[in-house]
Write an enzyme that holds these catalytic residues in place. Structure first.
Site, PDB file in Angstrom:
ATOM      1  N   CYS A 255      -1.485  -3.054   3.437  1.00 46.72           N
ATOM      2  CA  CYS A 255      -2.412  -2.875   2.317  1.00 46.72           C
ATOM      3  C   CYS A 255      -3.531  -1.902   2.688  1.00 46.72           C
ATOM      4  CB  CYS A 255      -2.994  -4.219   1.891  1.00 46.72           C
ATOM      5  SG  CYS A 255      -3.834  -5.105   3.210  1.00 46.72           S
TER       6      CYS A 255
ATOM      7  N   HIS B 243      -7.335  -8.970   2.998  1.00 42.77           N
ATOM      8  CA  HIS B 243      -6.477  -8.092   2.187  1.00 42.77           C
ATOM      9  C   HIS B 243      -7.330  -6.951   1.648  1.00 42.77           C
ATOM     10  CE1 HIS B 243      -3.233  -6.914  -0.488  1.00 42.77           C
ATOM     11  NE2 HIS B 243      -4.092  -6.899  -1.488  1.00 42.77           N
TER      12      HIS B 243
END
Length: 1272
Positions: free
Chosen positions: A46, A301
């Protein structure tokens, strides 16, 4: 230093979408409404996706990269040729950017790009710091573009310089040193905004004085000096990295700065530059990208907010979100400041009203307390401090409403339009008015909407998921665990040409445009082929003239001519299907009705008839392998047919006593010997589920005085009920009131047995009545057991008649007596004296079960008469022992495992030593493991000091001796079960169409509510085994939910966030408690290895506090001994857990008066109700006030899932909560207790349990690197 600092903590929606792919051949979906292409996450990339999207939406970077042609970079087709200099990284980056711009797919893959980095498959799952990646990627590009026209484009776009100066205070000599930068690293600790950080870095001076003097080269001695830094050269693009991760050297642990840190949408850097004589546009920058990190210092994330500068894609206003409650209250109080509607119990309302009513709109903090007392007649400490803390802390926590001025000595309301305030000069004063106005305010959302819709075009790119956002959404990333991590600014004077707007092909090389077109054609062909294949369904047509109505259902007249197969496109309409069937049936006359059908054990049943010819088969709910009945819609063979779910037939086994001469033939034909019910004639009959039991009796042709009984099922683990075993079966007698209840209300299912009995039959020796239980006893001529001798391996078997013997037996005979008689009849007394024999039962597959305990009677051991026991060599366990199978190394084939008998109270360590002694092994590098449901080596027995009974190891279980030490205790292996709603489990989670075997299910006692399905009480639901997860005990509950949802068995469970998932802890197959606290670690939640968890999907977000209880409440039916269906209720017991608090909550829920409610808690183990009294103790004023009674403590001990009964005394005079089912349950408990007193003695050991915590094991640090070839 940070190593695996950013291990992927949670997968967002894209992760779930990838996991729920319906098949390998399914083509990638097209782009969404915004037409923006996302990037697939390889497992932990990510951080890479966020940076690549930022570079893509930097037009100047994108165009510089596209300007490099194959003559400079080479061709990817030549990269395998020896000696070819192919610059793979920029070529793959070009192709990725072209795919993101032009290829019609929801998300693109970075696999080829990461391969060009030299990364393997493991590197794709490792998370890294995006700031580190930014520098390494730019360095790799510079090395890849050496000796090309683009060798300096990174420097041209991002390179800037800083000059550090030291000025001697005595001679004025200036010493300067210049340093280059591609990005600025900014400290966020202790500062509140970007301007303040830049002020400290480039405006404030550091003095060298006292003991810290500076040696001047001109003065040649230590002197007082001042050190400062200025920006000398400003690049077109400035990247600012925020230092949110730090190390606490006192606590020796990492932490993340989550405090508020403001940054503007536009900034003027003139006050921070060395040369300030230029024009304002030379120093003005606009924000166009914000990389956001969500999570903590050990995992998280990344996603990115980006502004589409060239307006290449379609921006649509997002759905309007609900305004914050605090902002609503502020608006209401400002509009009605003088009105009488002031909420004195709400400190936010009171303080807002006080400040808004001041003429200057500013109040001194010292005077705020006095004004509060004048307003409500009470001080802050007395009224609010207990729940909200000090007043200063309260004001700071509501910084979206209040603003502190003059170093926190004054307070005012946050204005609608930002402007200068009366405060001492500071770093923010150097920002222009335009800069100040760019700080978004939630109250300015209406003013910002036109700007958003016209030109801002902000998107949230979260791996594969892309959504449109507004500028106001960026303000939410100023603070918290999900906050801004990198900021990207571009010069305001960088204008884009008009031909670049709304033109994704602008400056893209023609060969890449051609590749994208070919890829789009290929994708379109794949989608068309997939759609054609995916939309073809197989239907089974049942024609009316081939069926007749029998036993409440449709039965085929001929087995060979039942149904016809038809392949059809589900996108076509019902009218098209009707026309196709007309063409198939040329001789059909009259109307044609198409009705959904389903094959049930009783036969074919009809449901809803499709009347709208314009709806598609998909819209009508027709799927592959659906059954359609073709008829005239009224009758079949002249008989009317009842349709609908309420008339669904139930196939019952009708049992009648048979006393004729052919009793033996009847027993053999009906399987009576297997069920212990000799001379019972069995017949399968089907009845509609909506008919009453009295109508069933009439349909059987029986008079009203006939008795009907239902066969009792065994317990949850197969235990025998009252009157069962040893040649007897138990049947529950239906009371007369049940004759008016339907089969569905009585919960009668397919296969249930119904005994039809005349009252005078109860006087015989075969049928006896005890309460409401009828016991059917085997007649004396059938009281026997067949014993078959199985000689040891290697001994020749004797003749058949010498190997089997029929031993007379009764239910009360001890099994050792059965064995003694069998040994005498089989003439085995000649065997050696040390020869040992035991009796073992055999299952339906021919596998021997564990030896039976010979100290028990035939009935107590659960052995049915007229069955076969096998006499085998070996010892029989005593009542305090268990019989175990074991193997070394791996799960053995059936029948190859070794056997051992050990005490039920012995520990795992003692059991392991006994097994090792049996096989001749020694050493300490061994441990025991269980088999999982796949018959493979599963969870190890972690607590070696626990007894076998404590670990619930049962008789006949297989244990595996595994080599090696026990795994570390820092990691937990948890079994996960998925809750299946009884109402729609067949629709939502039916995975048997593809031929795979169904996963094992676990029955759990539950109740079906009106709203979301509570997990308790009477109806039986199922839990499907979803697999196991292995996770660190230091992971949070949110991490656990995220990892659980990645299991293959849960790929069809789609939830927006982890908050839509409820996790229960199971104890003995029963729901024990809800795991609460999203950020609590599993260690804090006291989860251990081997724990069973149940996952329940919710319809709305849920985040229960430690004192919020999930209760199942049931309102009593007035005048009847039953309840309405249960409902879920969340009761907040944080402030008050006394009975009156629960009563008030229930009164508000039902809209009744609290004084009219009578409450009781259900005790399911005892089948009793414990009334919650209204009484409170009166205490003398001189004595200390008695502590309020709490329902969380003794004697009620409320916990999640408890059932609360409610009586409305206004309309219900019955104060008794006990139902008929409770009375029957109490009777069963009394009978079981009487049996235990007669001879059953349970023994168990309390082995010491030692739980030692190990240091948390973390993955080793992995350096981030990109491999680049040599191009000099």
């Amino acid at each position: 230093m940070f190593g695996n600092l950013f291990d992927q903590e949670e997968e967002e929606e894209n992760g779930f979408a990838a996991a729920s792919s319906t098949g390998r051949d399914e083509p990638p979906p097209p782009r969404g409404r915004s037409n923006v292409c996302g990037i697939k996450n390889q497992g932990g990339t990510c951080y890479l996706n966020s940076l690549l999207q930022t570079l893509l939406f930097t037009p100047e970077f994108r165009e510089k990269l596209f300007s490099l042609g194959p003559e400079e970079l080479g061709s990817l087709s030549d990269k395998e040729k020896p000696g070819a200099k192919v610059r793979v990284i920029p070529l793959e980056l070009q192709r990725l950017f072209a795919s993101l711009l032009l290829v019609d797919q929801q998300s693109a893959s970075t696999a080829d790009l990461t391969d060009s980095f030299g990364w393997n498959s493991t590197e794709g799952t490792n998370q890294h710091d995006v700031q580190e990646l930014n520098r390494i990627l730019f360095s790799a590009l510079e090395h890849s573009l050496v000796a090309t026209s683009g060798s300096a484009f990174i420097q041209q776009l991002y390179h800037g310089t800083i000059v550090n100066s030291i000025v001697c205070k005595e001679c004025g000599n200036v010493s300067q040193r210049q340093e280059d930068f591609l990005d600025l690293t900014l400290c966020v600790c202790g500062v509140s905004s970007l301007e303040e950080t830049l002020w400290h870095m480039f405006v404030e001076e550091e003095l060298f004085e006292g003991n810290n003097l500076y040696r001047c080269g001109q003065c040649d001695r230590l002197v007082t000096a001042a050190k400062s830094a200025k920006l000398r050269k400003l690049p077109p693009f400035i990247t600012m990295s925020l230092l949110r991760f730090s190390f606490d050297f006192v606590k020796c642990e990492r932490y993340k700065e989550t405090g508020r840190y403001n940054f503007p949408f536009a900034i003027n850097l003139q006050p921070f530059c060395e040369q300030t004589d230029g024009e304002d546009p030379d120093y003005s920058y606009d924000l166009f990208s914000v990389i956001i990190h969500k999570g903590g210092c050990y995992g998280g994330h990344y996603h990115v907010y980006i502004r589409d500068i060239d307006q290449l894609f379609k921006w649509e206003p997002p759905e309007e979100e609900c305004k914050l409650k605090t902002q609503k209250k502020v608006e209401e109080i400002k509009n009605e400041a003088c009105g009488p509607t002031l909420q004195e119990d709400d400190p936010l309302s009171v303080l807002t009203a006080i400040v808004s009513q001041e003429p200057s709109k500013i109040v001194l903090l010292d005077q705020l307390g006095q004004k509060l007392m004048d307003k409500i007649g009470s001080s802050w400490s007395k009224r609010f401090r207990k729940h909200y803390g000090p007043i200063g802390k309260f004001l700071k926590s509501h910084n979206d409403v209040f603003m502190l001025l003059s170093n926190g000595t004054q307070v005012t309301l946050k204005p609608n339009t930002p402007g200068p305030v009366t405060a001492p000069p500071g770093p923010a004063d150097h920002a222009t008015n335009a800069d100040r106005s760019t700080h978004a305010n939630p109250k300015d959302s209406k003013q910002q909407e036109p700007e958003d819709e016209q030109g801002s075009h902000w998107f949230d790119l979260n791996d594969s998921t892309v959504t449109s956002i507004r500028k106001s959404d960026i303000e939410k990333q100023f603070q918290g665990k999900e906050s801004a991590y990198m900021l990207f600014y571009r010069k305001t004077q960088l204008h884009r040409p008009s031909e670049a707007l709304n033109n994704p092909q602008y400056k893209v090389p023609p060969h890449l445009i051609q590749l994208a077109k070919e890829e789009n054609v290929k994708l379109q062909q794949m989608r068309e082929k997939f759609e054609a294949t995916n939309n073809t369904i197989e239907l089974r047509l049942h024609l009316a003239h081939r069926y007749r109505l029998e036993n409440g259902a449709l039965q085929p007249i001929s087995k060979q001519n039942g149904s016809s197969a038809l392949s059809f496109d589900r996108r076509k309409t019902v009218g098209d299907l009707r026309l196709a069937i007309y063409q198939m049936q040329e001789l059909w006359e009259g109307d044609m009705a198409l009705t959904m059908a389903k094959s049930l054990p009783a036969g074919l049943h009809l449901y809803n008839t499709m009347t709208d010819d314009g709806v598609s088969l998909y819209g009508a709910g027709i799927q592959t392998n659906s059954d359609l009945f073709v008829w005239n819609g009224k009758e079949v063979c002249g008989v009317s047919v009842l349709t609908g779910a309420e008339w669904e037939p139930v196939l019952l086994t009708v049992v009648r006593p048979f006393l004729g001469q052919d009793a033996a033939e009847c027993e053999a034909g009906s399987g009576g010997s297997e069920n212990g019910g000799a001379r019972l004639k069995r017949e399968a009959r089907g009845f509609a589920g909506a008919v009453t039991l009295g109508q069933v009796r009439a349909a059987l042709g029986e008079p009203k005085q006939i008795l009907l009984c239902q066969e009792r099922k065994g317990g949850p683990r197969g235990e025998q009920g009252e009157g069962e075993g040893g040649g007897a079966t138990g049947w529950r007698l239906f009371p007369p009131a049940d004759m008016q209840r339907t089969l569905k209300e009585l919960s009668l299912k397919d296969g249930d047995a119904l005994l039809v009995l005349e009252p005078q039959s109860l006087d015989s020796s075969v049928f006896t009545l005890n309460g409401d239980i009828v016991t059917v006893t085997t007649p004396s001529d059938c009281r026997w057991l067949m014993v078959e001798f199985r000689p040891p391996v290697g001994v020749e078997e004797e003749e058949e008649e010498r190997r089997k013997i029929k031993v007379p037996a009764t239910g009360n005979m001890l099994l050792w007596e059965v064995k003694r008689r069998a040994i005498e009849e089989l003439q085995l007394n000649k065997q050696p004296r040390d020869a040992r024999f035991c009796l073992r039962q055999m299952d339906c597959t021919g596998k021997l079960l564990p030896p039976v305990c010979e100290e028990l009677s035939v009935r107590d051991a659960g052995v049915r008469l007229m069955t076969t026991l096998t006499l085998c060599p070996g010892n029989a366990p005593k009542a305090s022992q268990i019989f175990l199978h074991f193997s070394v190394g791996a799960a053995p084939p059936a029948g190859i495992e070794m056997d051992i008998i050990v005490e039920n109270s012995c520990t795992v360590k003692e059991c392991l030593k006994a097994m090792l002694d049996c096989v001749g092994l020694d050493g300490t590098c061994w441990h025991l493991s269980r088999l999982d449901w796949c018959e493979e080596v599963g969870e190890p027995l972690m607590d070696e000091d626990a007894s076998l009974s404590e670990l619930k190891i049962i008789n006949g279980e297989i244990l595996i001796i595994t080599e090696g030490q026990l795994p570390p205790k820092g990691f937990l292996k948890l079994s996960v079960w998925l809750y299946l709603d009884p109402a729609n489990a067949a629709l939502q989670f039916n995975h048997t169409d593809d031929g795979r075997p169904e996963e094992p299910t676990l029955a759990v006692v539950m109740e079906r509510p009106r709203r979301s399905p509570p997990l308790c009480a009477d109806d039986r639901a199922q839990l499907r085994n979803a697999g196991q997860v292995e996770i660190s005990e230091d992971a949070t509950l949110e991490d656990l939910k995220t990892q659980v949802l990645t299991l293959p068995a849960l790929q069809d469970v789609c939830v927006p966030t982890a908050a839509f998932v409820r996790v229960w802890q199971l104890d003995g197959g029963q729901l024990a408690r809800i795991l609460r606290g999203q950020q609590f670690t599993l260690k804090k939640l006291k989860l251990t290895g081997g724990t069973d968890l149940c996952v329940q999907q919710l319809l709305k977000e849920e985040d229960l506090s430690p004192k919020e209880m999930l209760l199942h409440v049931k309102m009593g039916v007035p005048g009847e001994r039953r309840y309405y269906p249960a409902e879920e209720l969340i009761w907040d017991a944080s402030h008050d857990s006394a009975p009156h608090s629960l009563r008030s909550c229930l009164a508000a829920h039902y809209g009744l008066s609290p004084d009219s409610l009578l409450l009781a808690k259900h005790q399911p183990a005892k089948h009793t109700w414990e009334e919650i009294s209204n009484w409170s103790q009166q205490v003398s004023k001189k004595k200390r006030k008695k502590k309020a009674e709490s329902l969380l403590g003794a004697p009620f001990h409320f916990k999640d899932g408890d059932t609360i009964g409610i009586k409305n005394l206004l309309i219900d005079n019955n104060r008794d909560f006990v139902t008929l089912e409770d009375e029957q349950g109490q009777q069963r408990l009394r009978e079981q207790a009487e049996e235990r007193r007669k001879g059953e003695q349970a023994t168990g050991g309390d082995g010491p349990q030692k739980k030692t915590g190990l240091n948390k094991v973390r993955k080793p640090e992995v350096a981030l690197s990109i491999s680049v070839g040599v191009f000099r």
